[in-house]
Enzyme design. Structure first.
Site, PDB file in Angstrom:
ATOM      1  N   CYS A  64       0.868  -1.232   0.011  1.00  0.00           N
ATOM      2  CA  CYS A  64       0.062  -0.047  -0.183  1.00  0.00           C
ATOM      3  C   CYS A  64       0.884   1.335  -0.123  1.00  0.00           C
ATOM      4  CB  CYS A  64      -0.789  -0.120   1.421  1.00  0.00           C
ATOM      5  SG  CYS A  64      -2.046  -1.481   1.552  1.00  0.00           S
ATOM      6  N   CYS A  65       0.429   2.358  -0.660  1.00  0.00           N
ATOM      7  CA  CYS A  65       0.997   3.494  -0.496  1.00  0.00           C
ATOM      8  C   CYS A  65      -0.245   4.469  -0.953  1.00  0.00           C
ATOM      9  CB  CYS A  65       2.207   3.833  -1.709  1.00  0.00           C
ATOM     10  SG  CYS A  65       1.800   3.836  -3.372  1.00  0.00           S
ATOM     11  N   TRP A  66      -0.146   5.913  -0.760  1.00  0.00           N
ATOM     12  CA  TRP A  66      -1.020   6.808  -1.111  1.00  0.00           C
ATOM     13  C   TRP A  66      -1.740   6.367  -2.153  1.00  0.00           C
ATOM     14  CZ3 TRP A  66      -3.910   9.166   2.104  1.00  0.00           C
ATOM     15  CH2 TRP A  66      -4.616  10.075   1.971  1.00  0.00           C
ATOM     16  N   THR A  67      -1.429   6.370  -3.470  1.00  0.00           N
ATOM     17  CA  THR A  67      -2.219   5.961  -4.503  1.00  0.00           C
ATOM     18  C   THR A  67      -2.361   4.438  -5.154  1.00  0.00           C
ATOM     19  OG1 THR A  67      -0.188   6.253  -6.237  1.00  0.00           O
ATOM     20  CG2 THR A  67      -1.386   8.351  -5.793  1.00  0.00           C
ATOM     21  N   LEU A 108      -4.010   3.782  -0.564  1.00  0.00           N
ATOM     22  CA  LEU A 108      -4.558   4.194   1.033  1.00  0.00           C
ATOM     23  C   LEU A 108      -5.548   5.223   0.749  1.00  0.00           C
ATOM     24  CD1 LEU A 108      -1.215   4.346   2.804  1.00  0.00           C
ATOM     25  CD2 LEU A 108      -2.913   2.509   3.049  1.00  0.00           C
TER      26      LEU A 108
END
Length: 149
Positions: A64-67, A108
């Site tokens: 997972c990461c922001w996008t 996320l």
């Protein structure tokens, strides 16, 4: 099943992901912001989770990461990994079925609790296709890992 999970930020959806996987009976191996003292950079923690899949320490991973884009790019640089960025259940099901994806990448920012559960339901319910054309495509992708750079 052993599942490596990474996140570059300690966000509610990342914590929910870990809790949901454990509730479903999986052993979770945490990376990045989900593990005290670990490097939370998306490239570093996504690689760590993906490497555990490639080396057999985990059967699958969720990165997972922001996008979700950076996490999927980093994971896909690890030979033997087929990471798929999935924003909905249909994409998750297709990634497992047609692409034999072994790493799920999530945003996320976009993933809500209900959507997370739908994506996980679809991901775990799907099995890799036995269709000859699908298997040839996956074999071609695997062969790309073996080519010299």
């Amino acid at each position: 099943m052993r599942i490596s999970v990474s996140s570059d930020m300690d966000e509610p959806v990342a914590r929910l992901l870990v809790a949901e996987l454990r509730e479903r009976g999986h052993e979770v191996r945490a990376h990045g912001a989900l593990r005290a003292g670990a490097d939370p950079q998306w490239a570093v923690c996504s690689e760590a989770a993906a490497r555990e899949v490639a080396e057999g320490a985990a059967e699958q991973a969720v990165v997972c990461c922001w996008t979700g884009t950076g996490a999927s790019i980093a994971a896909n640089k690890v030979p033997g990994v087929r990471a798929a960025l999935c924003a909905d259940a249909a994409t998750a099901e297709g990634a497992r079925r047609w692409n034999d994806a072994n790493v799920l990448a999530l945003s996320l920012r976009l993933t809500s609790e209900p959507l997370l559960k739908e994506i996980l339901d679809a991901w775990f319910a799907a099995a890799p296709s036995d269709d000859e054309e699908d298997r040839r495509n996956v074999a071609h992708v695997e062969a790309l890992d073996a080519r010299p750079r």
